[in-house]
Design a protein around this motif. Structure first.
Motif, PDB file in Angstrom:
ATOM      1  N   GLY A  56       0.814  -1.207   0.000  1.00 10.69           N
ATOM      2  CA  GLY A  56       0.000   0.000   0.000  1.00 10.69           C
ATOM      3  C   GLY A  56       0.847   1.256   0.000  1.00 10.69           C
ATOM      4  O   GLY A  56       2.073   1.208   0.026  1.00 10.69           O
ATOM      5  N   TRP A  57       0.180   2.378  -0.066  1.00 15.27           N
ATOM      6  CA  TRP A  57       0.829   3.688  -0.068  1.00 15.27           C
ATOM      7  C   TRP A  57       0.174   4.541   1.017  1.00 15.27           C
ATOM      8  O   TRP A  57      -1.035   4.729   0.995  1.00 15.27           O
ATOM      9  CB  TRP A  57       0.652   4.384  -1.412  1.00 15.27           C
ATOM     10  N   PRO A  58       0.968   5.087   1.918  1.00 18.33           N
ATOM     11  CA  PRO A  58       0.384   5.983   2.916  1.00 18.33           C
ATOM     12  C   PRO A  58       0.043   7.326   2.272  1.00 18.33           C
ATOM     13  O   PRO A  58       0.594   7.683   1.228  1.00 18.33           O
ATOM     14  CB  PRO A  58       1.522   6.145   3.929  1.00 18.33           C
ATOM     15  N   GLN A  59      -0.862   8.053   2.873  1.00 16.90           N
ATOM     16  CA  GLN A  59      -1.112   9.423   2.421  1.00 16.90           C
ATOM     17  C   GLN A  59       0.177  10.204   2.633  1.00 16.90           C
ATOM     18  O   GLN A  59       0.847  10.057   3.653  1.00 16.90           O
ATOM     19  CB  GLN A  59      -2.261  10.048   3.212  1.00 16.90           C
ATOM     20  N   ALA A  60       0.554  10.990   1.650  1.00 19.00           N
ATOM     21  CA  ALA A  60       1.801  11.749   1.728  1.00 19.00           C
ATOM     22  C   ALA A  60       1.623  13.056   0.968  1.00 19.00           C
ATOM     23  O   ALA A  60       0.838  13.128   0.020  1.00 19.00           O
ATOM     24  CB  ALA A  60       2.948  10.938   1.126  1.00 19.00           C
ATOM     25  N   THR A 113       7.767   7.956   2.946  1.00 16.71           N
ATOM     26  CA  THR A 113       7.931   6.769   3.782  1.00 16.71           C
ATOM     27  C   THR A 113       7.810   5.438   3.046  1.00 16.71           C
ATOM     28  O   THR A 113       7.949   4.389   3.663  1.00 16.71           O
ATOM     29  CB  THR A 113       6.898   6.769   4.925  1.00 16.71           C
ATOM     30  N   SER A 114       7.534   5.450   1.745  1.00 21.49           N
ATOM     31  CA  SER A 114       7.376   4.203   0.991  1.00 21.49           C
ATOM     32  C   SER A 114       8.036   4.321  -0.372  1.00 21.49           C
ATOM     33  O   SER A 114       8.126   5.410  -0.939  1.00 21.49           O
ATOM     34  CB  SER A 114       5.900   3.875   0.787  1.00 21.49           C
ATOM     35  N   ALA A 115       8.473   3.165  -0.884  1.00 16.55           N
ATOM     36  CA  ALA A 115       9.105   3.154  -2.205  1.00 16.55           C
ATOM     37  C   ALA A 115       8.886   1.809  -2.875  1.00 16.55           C
ATOM     38  O   ALA A 115       8.730   0.784  -2.211  1.00 16.55           O
ATOM     39  CB  ALA A 115      10.601   3.440  -2.089  1.00 16.55           C
ATOM     40  N   ALA A 116       8.885   1.845  -4.207  1.00 19.86           N
ATOM     41  CA  ALA A 116       8.775   0.621  -5.008  1.00 19.86           C
ATOM     42  C   ALA A 116       9.634   0.826  -6.255  1.00 19.86           C
ATOM     43  O   ALA A 116       9.484   1.830  -6.958  1.00 19.86           O
ATOM     44  CB  ALA A 116       7.330   0.358  -5.399  1.00 19.86           C
ATOM     45  N   THR A 117      10.535  -0.123  -6.508  1.00 20.77           N
ATOM     46  CA  THR A 117      11.438  -0.039  -7.652  1.00 20.77           C
ATOM     47  C   THR A 117      11.107  -1.129  -8.651  1.00 20.77           C
ATOM     48  O   THR A 117      10.848  -2.271  -8.265  1.00 20.77           O
ATOM     49  CB  THR A 117      12.914  -0.175  -7.201  1.00 20.77           C
ATOM     50  N   VAL A 118      11.102  -0.773  -9.935  1.00 21.55           N
ATOM     51  CA  VAL A 118      10.871  -1.748 -10.997  1.00 21.55           C
ATOM     52  C   VAL A 118      11.997  -1.666 -12.019  1.00 21.55           C
ATOM     53  O   VAL A 118      12.605  -0.619 -12.220  1.00 21.55           O
ATOM     54  CB  VAL A 118       9.510  -1.532 -11.709  1.00 21.55           C
TER      55      VAL A 118
END
Length: 139
Positions: A56-60, A113-118
């Motif tokens: 998921g993704w937090p509100q930012a 606070t979140s990350a996703a790498t492709v």
């Protein structure tokens, strides 16, 4: 030993960038922990990107994408939204996003606070097809 390695490679999931012109221009990529989908709709003139992560993704307050490789770049926006596990952005232009996907090796979508790498391996051709579709519908 060589056969065992070959079987492991063949059994590994293949993550590919895929393009479709119907019903709207769509570029998509799925990895174990992240799905990325870009669309362009000729009827609205809007591009959209959706990054889905099981975490998921937090509100930012902001969302960014960093492209690493031969043409590095980081782009940011405060015009994003989160729904469930998907973070999305819509805009009338995605030139920097498409350049980043086409000319680099990895893309990292991130908030504070979140990350996703492709991986961007194999993205060049599908990105070029997507660009062509956004100019002239290929359906």
């Amino acid at each position: 030993m060589i056969r065992a390695i070959a079987l492991l490679v063949l059994a590994a999931p293949a993550y590919a960038w895929e393009f479709s012109a119907t019903p709207i221009c769509t570029l998509s990529h799925t990895e174990t922990t992240t799905d990325v989908t870009l669309t362009y709709d000729h009827t609205t003139g809007l591009y959209a990107i959706a990054v889905t992560s099981p975490a998921g993704w937090p509100q930012a307050p902001s969302f960014s994408m960093r492209f690493d490789g031969p043409s590095p770049n980081t782009i940011s926006t405060t015009r994003h939204s989160v729904s469930g596990n998907t973070l999305s952005v819509t805009d009338t232009g995605f030139g920097n996003v498409l350049d980043g996907l086409e000319f680099n090796e990895t893309a990292t979508a991130f908030t504070a606070t979140s990350a996703a790498t492709v991986s961007l391996e194999g993205a060049t051709g599908p990105v070029q097809d997507f660009r062509a579709c956004t100019v002239t519908p290929l359906a």
